[in-house]
Design a protein around this motif. Sequence first.
Motif, PDB file in Angstrom:
ATOM      1  N   ALA A 122      31.237  55.349  43.613  1.00 10.02           N
ATOM      2  CA  ALA A 122      32.002  56.404  42.939  1.00 10.02           C
ATOM      3  C   ALA A 122      31.424  57.784  43.264  1.00 10.02           C
ATOM      4  CB  ALA A 122      32.018  56.168  41.435  1.00 10.02           C
ATOM      5  N   ALA A 123      30.092  57.884  43.300  1.00  9.15           N
ATOM      6  CA  ALA A 123      29.448  59.162  43.637  1.00  9.15           C
ATOM      7  C   ALA A 123      29.770  59.560  45.070  1.00  9.15           C
ATOM      8  CB  ALA A 123      27.938  59.056  43.437  1.00  9.15           C
ATOM      9  N   GLY A 131      34.115  68.069  48.625  1.00 10.81           N
ATOM     10  CA  GLY A 131      33.452  68.860  49.669  1.00 10.81           C
ATOM     11  C   GLY A 131      31.952  68.960  49.504  1.00 10.81           C
ATOM     12  N   LYS A 132      31.344  68.002  48.862  1.00  9.84           N
ATOM     13  CA  LYS A 132      29.889  67.913  48.697  1.00  9.84           C
ATOM     14  C   LYS A 132      29.280  69.095  47.954  1.00  9.84           C
ATOM     15  CE  LYS A 132      29.511  65.084  52.808  1.00  9.84           C
ATOM     16  NZ  LYS A 132      28.944  64.894  54.108  1.00  9.84           N
ATOM     17  N   MET A 133      30.094  69.724  47.082  1.00 13.40           N
ATOM     18  CA  MET A 133      29.567  70.831  46.277  1.00 13.40           C
ATOM     19  C   MET A 133      30.397  71.018  45.017  1.00 13.40           C
ATOM     20  SD  MET A 133      30.745  74.011  48.733  1.00 13.40           S
ATOM     21  CE  MET A 133      29.839  75.176  47.789  1.00 13.40           C
ATOM     22  N   ASN A 158      23.008  58.298  43.248  1.00 16.56           N
ATOM     23  CA  ASN A 158      23.619  58.644  44.523  1.00 16.56           C
ATOM     24  C   ASN A 158      24.111  60.089  44.563  1.00 16.56           C
ATOM     25  OD1 ASN A 158      24.102  57.728  47.153  1.00 16.56           O
ATOM     26  ND2 ASN A 158      26.278  57.455  46.731  1.00 16.56           N
ATOM     27  N   ILE A 159      24.599  60.600  43.445  1.00 10.75           N
ATOM     28  CA  ILE A 159      25.092  61.986  43.443  1.00 10.75           C
ATOM     29  C   ILE A 159      23.931  62.958  43.654  1.00 10.75           C
ATOM     30  CG2 ILE A 159      25.011  62.660  40.995  1.00 10.75           C
ATOM     31  CD1 ILE A 159      28.103  63.067  43.217  1.00 10.75           C
ATOM     32  N   ALA A 160      22.711  62.528  43.327  1.00 11.48           N
ATOM     33  CA  ALA A 160      21.524  63.361  43.546  1.00 11.48           C
ATOM     34  C   ALA A 160      21.288  63.639  45.027  1.00 11.48           C
ATOM     35  CB  ALA A 160      20.294  62.686  42.928  1.00 11.48           C
ATOM     36  N   ASN A 161      21.866  62.823  45.896  1.00 12.77           N
ATOM     37  CA  ASN A 161      21.751  63.064  47.342  1.00 12.77           C
ATOM     38  C   ASN A 161      22.549  64.274  47.798  1.00 12.77           C
ATOM     39  OD1 ASN A 161      20.071  60.806  47.749  1.00 12.77           O
ATOM     40  ND2 ASN A 161      21.853  59.455  47.853  1.00 12.77           N
ATOM     41  N   TYR A 162      23.475  64.720  46.968  1.00 10.49           N
ATOM     42  CA  TYR A 162      24.275  65.902  47.271  1.00 10.49           C
ATOM     43  C   TYR A 162      23.624  67.094  46.574  1.00 10.49           C
ATOM     44  CZ  TYR A 162      27.779  62.448  48.658  1.00 10.49           C
ATOM     45  OH  TYR A 162      28.443  61.417  49.256  1.00 10.49           O
ATOM     46  N   LYS A 166      26.087  69.516  41.023  1.00 14.23           N
ATOM     47  CA  LYS A 166      25.312  69.491  39.783  1.00 14.23           C
ATOM     48  C   LYS A 166      26.078  68.692  38.727  1.00 14.23           C
ATOM     49  CE  LYS A 166      23.487  72.409  36.129  1.00 14.23           C
ATOM     50  NZ  LYS A 166      23.568  73.719  35.499  1.00 14.23           N
ATOM     51  N   VAL A 167      25.396  67.725  38.107  1.00  8.08           N
ATOM     52  CA  VAL A 167      25.978  66.974  36.986  1.00  8.08           C
ATOM     53  C   VAL A 167      25.695  67.793  35.730  1.00  8.08           C
ATOM     54  CG1 VAL A 167      25.937  64.858  35.645  1.00  8.08           C
ATOM     55  CG2 VAL A 167      25.651  64.757  38.140  1.00  8.08           C
ATOM     56  N   VAL A 168      26.747  68.301  35.119  1.00  7.48           N
ATOM     57  CA  VAL A 168      26.575  69.191  33.971  1.00  7.48           C
ATOM     58  C   VAL A 168      26.480  68.432  32.652  1.00  7.48           C
ATOM     59  CG1 VAL A 168      27.621  71.193  35.087  1.00  7.48           C
ATOM     60  CG2 VAL A 168      29.075  69.602  33.805  1.00  7.48           C
TER      61      VAL A 168
END
Length: 175
Positions: A122-123, A131-133, A158-162, A166-168
Amino acid sequence: AGARISVVSKSTKGEFWDKVKEGMQAAVKDVNAAYGFKKDDQITMTFEGPDNEEDVESQINTLDAVIAENPSVVCLSAGDMESCQAQLEAAKENGIPDSNVSDTKLVKAFRGTDNVQIGKYAAYKLGSAIGKMGNVAVFAAQEKTQSSQERVQGFLDNIANYTDIKVVETIYSDQ
């Protein structure tokens, strides 16, 4: 032959749980046919649980009642991993196999999804789609459900690789 399977689900309402029940009924029917079980030799199954996935207390009460009936097997989709430990210890003491709880010593068999991998996927899909941002929030099912925790953890890992995402906030449906 003659085994009684008791399923205690997080819920008995909704399309997903209807499909789970249908699949289990079909499997029992197929096993009975494959082994030629007739009448008293047939494997039987009950499917019980609360109407609402968040009603952990009702699920625990149902689990108590099911264990008191001493089935051959208990299949459980726990609404709260920690809340049913006493019941599962009692089931083990009575020789009743169970699956899908946090204490692996009480688990006889597990059948499920690789939820961490689903979260990672999913991430990846979200990261690519935006767009990776950007800023994202995580909305998940019940916080005390193992599958939700694992999916969220996989997603966050996995989202930390981007580095530009930022996960708010992470919000669970039972918050």
